[in-house]
Design an enzyme around this catalytic site. Structure first.
Site, PDB file in Angstrom:
ATOM      1  N   SER A 159      43.920  28.079  50.324  1.00  0.00           N
ATOM      2  CA  SER A 159      43.740  28.738  49.023  1.00  0.00           C
ATOM      3  C   SER A 159      42.376  28.368  48.456  1.00  0.00           C
ATOM      4  CB  SER A 159      44.835  28.285  48.039  1.00  0.00           C
ATOM      5  OG  SER A 159      44.560  28.749  46.731  1.00  0.00           O
ATOM      6  N   TYR A 172      50.136  21.581  43.914  1.00  0.00           N
ATOM      7  CA  TYR A 172      49.934  22.766  44.757  1.00  0.00           C
ATOM      8  C   TYR A 172      48.515  22.815  45.315  1.00  0.00           C
ATOM      9  CZ  TYR A 172      49.081  27.566  46.151  1.00  0.00           C
ATOM     10  OH  TYR A 172      48.706  28.680  46.862  1.00  0.00           O
TER      11      TYR A 172
END
Length: 276
Positions: A159, A172
């Site tokens: 990401s 995360y």
């Protein structure tokens, strides 16, 4: 690093004496989001598929559609990859069916938004199990087979958030930092064995991520949002080109480059304004 949406990404086929056999790809997290796009793109290239996720019904519906449109063989494997030992069970199940995996799309994962101390630790632990442990174990069990054969491809979904610390997405973003560092290291380790490992770093993408993470979407974030198809295309294109990693999208590449020039304190403050 910019990728152009709509460019066809070719995954090589394997030729045998009895004719042309397409590769088989395992796509985790195949019931929604980017998993759907990876499945559609690979099936369009006549790549046979294994779809793995918790929910059977969405995968069966997708499999039926792709069989009808592209005539590929598709096996649906309902499994909770966040459960300890799930990767080994999935590998055993596919071995029993003699389903060889040539392309692993390690897509399963999710995020949690909110202050770390206000999030139940059980939810964070479950996310860590899926985003890190399951991804690592899947890369191991299928990567070993690929290395033994001298060929294979592994696409890991990291990401843009993995490039910096992100308040309210602390755990995360840290999992995606792991995925990116792990994938780039594996790229060099496995390349001499004939296995390509590529890490894809999407930015904000129009999937079900925000709803699942219970995360707000700021006006600035909406401006940066990409459709899932070009994100998936950029990942498969980079994989076919043998790249170690790729950031999807022009604006996301600018953000990634700017991180090299700004202090981490500024990065944290910026991300908190955009995502907090």
């Amino acid at each position: 690093m910019q990728d152009t949406a709509g460019t066809t990404t070719k995954i090589s086929t394997v030729e045998k004496s009895e004719g042309i056999r397409t590769n088989r790809a395992l796509i985790t997290g195949a019931s929604s989001g980017l998993g759907l796009e990876f499945a559609e793109l690979l099936a369009a290239q006549k790549v046979d598929l294994v779809l793995a996720a918790r929910r059977r019904d969405p995968m069966e519906k997708l499999a039926a559609e792709l069989r009808r449109k592209h005539g590929v063989d598709i096996h649906v494997e309902p499994i909770d990859l966040a459960a300890p030992g799930a990767a080994a069970r999935l590998k055993s199940s596919l071995d029993e069916r003699s389903l060889q995996i040539d392309i692993l799309v390690n897509n399963a994962g999710y995020g949690l938004h909110g202050e770390f101390l206000e999030t139940p630790i059980e939810r964070t632990s479950d996310m860590l199990q899926l985003n890190i442990t399951a991804l690592t174990e899947l890369s191991y069990v299928f990567g070993r087979d690929m290395a033994a054969r001298g060929s294979g491809q592994i696409l890991l979904i990291a990401s843009l958030l993995g490039l910096q610390p992100v308040p309210t997405f602390a755990a995360y973003a840290a999992t995606k930092s792991y995925v990116l560092a792990f994938g780039e290291a594996l790229h060099d380790e496995l390349r001499p064995k004939g296995v390509v490992v590529t890490s894809l770093c999407p930015g904000h993408t129009e999937t079900g991520f925000d709803a699942a993470a219970d995360a707000p979407v700021s006006p600035m974030l909406r401006l940066l949002t990409m459709k899932p198809r070009p994100v998936a295309e950029s990942g498969l294109r980079a994989l076919s080109q043998g790249k170690a990693s790729v950031v999807a999208g022009f604006m996301n590449n600018i953000i990634a480059f700017s991180n090299r020039l700004t202090p981490r304190s500024m990065q944290r403050a910026t991300m908190k304004r955009i995502l907090g």
